[in-house]
Scaffold this motif. Sequence first.
Motif, PDB file in Angstrom:
ATOM      1  N   LEU A 183       0.812  -1.210   0.000  1.00  0.00           N
ATOM      2  CA  LEU A 183       0.000   0.000   0.000  1.00  0.00           C
ATOM      3  C   LEU A 183       0.848   1.264   0.000  1.00  0.00           C
ATOM      4  O   LEU A 183       0.374   2.332  -0.352  1.00  0.00           O
ATOM      5  CB  LEU A 183      -0.924   0.005   1.227  1.00  0.00           C
ATOM      6  N   LYS A 184       2.085   1.197   0.388  1.00  0.00           N
ATOM      7  CA  LYS A 184       2.902   2.398   0.526  1.00  0.00           C
ATOM      8  C   LYS A 184       3.718   2.722  -0.730  1.00  0.00           C
ATOM      9  O   LYS A 184       4.388   3.739  -0.788  1.00  0.00           O
ATOM     10  CB  LYS A 184       3.854   2.235   1.717  1.00  0.00           C
ATOM     11  N   THR A 185       3.684   1.855  -1.730  1.00  0.00           N
ATOM     12  CA  THR A 185       4.555   2.070  -2.875  1.00  0.00           C
ATOM     13  C   THR A 185       3.953   2.952  -3.940  1.00  0.00           C
ATOM     14  O   THR A 185       4.677   3.464  -4.788  1.00  0.00           O
ATOM     15  CB  THR A 185       4.895   0.715  -3.529  1.00  0.00           C
ATOM     16  N   GLY A 186       2.625   3.129  -3.927  1.00  0.00           N
ATOM     17  CA  GLY A 186       1.975   3.872  -4.982  1.00  0.00           C
ATOM     18  C   GLY A 186       1.697   3.022  -6.204  1.00  0.00           C
ATOM     19  O   GLY A 186       1.168   3.517  -7.201  1.00  0.00           O
ATOM     20  N   GLU A 187       2.048   1.759  -6.180  1.00  0.00           N
ATOM     21  CA  GLU A 187       1.781   0.874  -7.294  1.00  0.00           C
ATOM     22  C   GLU A 187       0.309   0.477  -7.308  1.00  0.00           C
ATOM     23  O   GLU A 187      -0.435   0.743  -6.375  1.00  0.00           O
ATOM     24  CB  GLU A 187       2.647  -0.381  -7.183  1.00  0.00           C
ATOM     25  N   ARG A 188      -0.085  -0.171  -8.390  1.00  0.00           N
ATOM     26  CA  ARG A 188      -1.466  -0.600  -8.507  1.00  0.00           C
ATOM     27  C   ARG A 188      -1.767  -1.724  -7.517  1.00  0.00           C
ATOM     28  O   ARG A 188      -0.934  -2.572  -7.244  1.00  0.00           O
ATOM     29  CB  ARG A 188      -1.741  -1.059  -9.937  1.00  0.00           C
ATOM     30  N   PRO A 243      -3.283   3.472  -3.567  1.00  0.00           N
ATOM     31  CA  PRO A 243      -3.338   3.806  -2.143  1.00  0.00           C
ATOM     32  C   PRO A 243      -4.458   4.788  -1.798  1.00  0.00           C
ATOM     33  O   PRO A 243      -4.937   4.799  -0.662  1.00  0.00           O
ATOM     34  CB  PRO A 243      -1.958   4.401  -1.873  1.00  0.00           C
ATOM     35  N   LEU A 244      -4.888   5.609  -2.760  1.00  0.00           N
ATOM     36  CA  LEU A 244      -6.017   6.504  -2.500  1.00  0.00           C
ATOM     37  C   LEU A 244      -7.288   5.707  -2.239  1.00  0.00           C
ATOM     38  O   LEU A 244      -8.089   6.053  -1.358  1.00  0.00           O
ATOM     39  CB  LEU A 244      -6.232   7.449  -3.686  1.00  0.00           C
ATOM     40  N   HIS A 245      -7.476   4.627  -2.983  1.00  0.00           N
ATOM     41  CA  HIS A 245      -8.629   3.767  -2.731  1.00  0.00           C
ATOM     42  C   HIS A 245      -8.525   3.115  -1.347  1.00  0.00           C
ATOM     43  O   HIS A 245      -9.526   2.970  -0.645  1.00  0.00           O
ATOM     44  CB  HIS A 245      -8.725   2.676  -3.809  1.00  0.00           C
ATOM     45  N   GLU A 286     -10.505  13.136   7.136  1.00  0.00           N
ATOM     46  CA  GLU A 286      -9.607  14.267   6.875  1.00  0.00           C
ATOM     47  C   GLU A 286      -8.358  13.798   6.137  1.00  0.00           C
ATOM     48  O   GLU A 286      -7.879  14.463   5.204  1.00  0.00           O
ATOM     49  CB  GLU A 286      -9.231  14.934   8.201  1.00  0.00           C
ATOM     50  N   ALA A 287      -7.813  12.640   6.544  1.00  0.00           N
ATOM     51  CA  ALA A 287      -6.637  12.098   5.856  1.00  0.00           C
ATOM     52  C   ALA A 287      -6.969  11.785   4.400  1.00  0.00           C
ATOM     53  O   ALA A 287      -6.160  12.040   3.496  1.00  0.00           O
ATOM     54  CB  ALA A 287      -6.151  10.845   6.581  1.00  0.00           C
ATOM     55  N   TYR A 288      -8.159  11.257   4.162  1.00  0.00           N
ATOM     56  CA  TYR A 288      -8.560  10.956   2.788  1.00  0.00           C
ATOM     57  C   TYR A 288      -8.743  12.235   1.975  1.00  0.00           C
ATOM     58  O   TYR A 288      -8.291  12.317   0.816  1.00  0.00           O
ATOM     59  CB  TYR A 288      -9.862  10.161   2.809  1.00  0.00           C
ATOM     60  N   LEU A 289      -9.344  13.251   2.574  1.00  0.00           N
ATOM     61  CA  LEU A 289      -9.518  14.528   1.876  1.00  0.00           C
ATOM     62  C   LEU A 289      -8.176  15.157   1.521  1.00  0.00           C
ATOM     63  O   LEU A 289      -7.993  15.708   0.424  1.00  0.00           O
ATOM     64  CB  LEU A 289     -10.342  15.484   2.735  1.00  0.00           C
ATOM     65  N   ARG A 290      -7.221  15.081   2.439  1.00  0.00           N
ATOM     66  CA  ARG A 290      -5.884  15.638   2.171  1.00  0.00           C
ATOM     67  C   ARG A 290      -5.227  14.896   1.013  1.00  0.00           C
ATOM     68  O   ARG A 290      -4.591  15.506   0.141  1.00  0.00           O
ATOM     69  CB  ARG A 290      -5.000  15.538   3.413  1.00  0.00           C
ATOM     70  N   GLU A 291      -5.378  13.567   1.003  1.00  0.00           N
ATOM     71  CA  GLU A 291      -4.725  12.788  -0.050  1.00  0.00           C
ATOM     72  C   GLU A 291      -5.389  13.015  -1.414  1.00  0.00           C
ATOM     73  O   GLU A 291      -4.723  12.956  -2.449  1.00  0.00           O
ATOM     74  CB  GLU A 291      -4.766  11.293   0.320  1.00  0.00           C
ATOM     75  N   ARG A 292      -6.708  13.292  -1.374  1.00  0.00           N
ATOM     76  CA  ARG A 292      -7.399  13.604  -2.637  1.00  0.00           C
ATOM     77  C   ARG A 292      -6.938  14.933  -3.224  1.00  0.00           C
ATOM     78  O   ARG A 292      -6.953  15.143  -4.418  1.00  0.00           O
ATOM     79  CB  ARG A 292      -8.922  13.682  -2.395  1.00  0.00           C
ATOM     80  N   GLY A 293      -6.526  15.850  -2.310  1.00  0.00           N
ATOM     81  CA  GLY A 293      -6.038  17.153  -2.755  1.00  0.00           C
ATOM     82  C   GLY A 293      -7.157  18.152  -3.004  1.00  0.00           C
ATOM     83  O   GLY A 293      -8.315  17.881  -2.858  1.00  0.00           O
TER      84      GLY A 293
END
Length: 263
Positions: free
Chosen positions: A5-10, A51-53, A256-263
């Motif tokens: 989950l931390k790599t940004g890969e699919r 990771p956004l999902h 809030e963490a999800y909102l921040r990651e969504r940008g």
Amino acid sequence: MGRNLKTGERLRPVDLARGHGLSTQAVRNYEEAGILPAAARTPHGYRTYTPLHARALRAFLALVPGHGHRTATAIMRAVNEGAVEEAFRLIDESHAQLLEDRRTLRAVESALRDLEPIKASQHGTASGPGAVAERGVGSGPGTVPGPGPGAVFIGPLAGRLGIRPATLRTWERVGLVRPRRDPRTGYRVYDEADVRDARLTHQLRRGGYLLEQIAPLITQVRAAGGLEPLESALRDWHDRLSARARAMLTGAAELEAYLRERG
């Protein structure tokens, strides 16, 4: 496909599901419901997540204990559709409901503290000023005589509680209230003890108790005429409200963490 989950890969559906004890079908269902953003597809049609999902899934699962599945779903769907203000409104409504539930609990406690033992003699028949009866008849010619001091007919009592007369009849069928019948008219008459039982039933229903849970409490209150029989139930009610409040804090942090990651 990604495996961390931390790599940004699919990520595969199983990568999201595994950490939460979910099935891969549940993850797909959450996406279809709008709880997760739409997934990309491989050339072969397989879903791929990011990771956004994973963050969205954590936010949703954290929101459920405090807000309930339906509201948590609506919050996540609003966020994913870009309607963040609607998500905030839904959260505000949940907090307002929690506050109202706290007020209800205080009202129950206050009502119980004010209760005095009701003597059987208080259930005697008495007459008094004209009053609204079961059919909602008003004062004037043909008015049904009043039920007596401290007692009411079904219409006024239902109006006082903000419920339908049919609800009081249901409570009567399961023994939560025990109105007598006026010998002249046949109308139900709710004396002081019946009004007390109806008030307690109404408040406990608002607190989330089922009728079968309320019945033994009402029986105990009739026998004891005070707060003591309900102390355990009230402590449990306090605990459940506190648990909801803490769950709302946890859900807010994850959202809030999800909102921040969504940008």
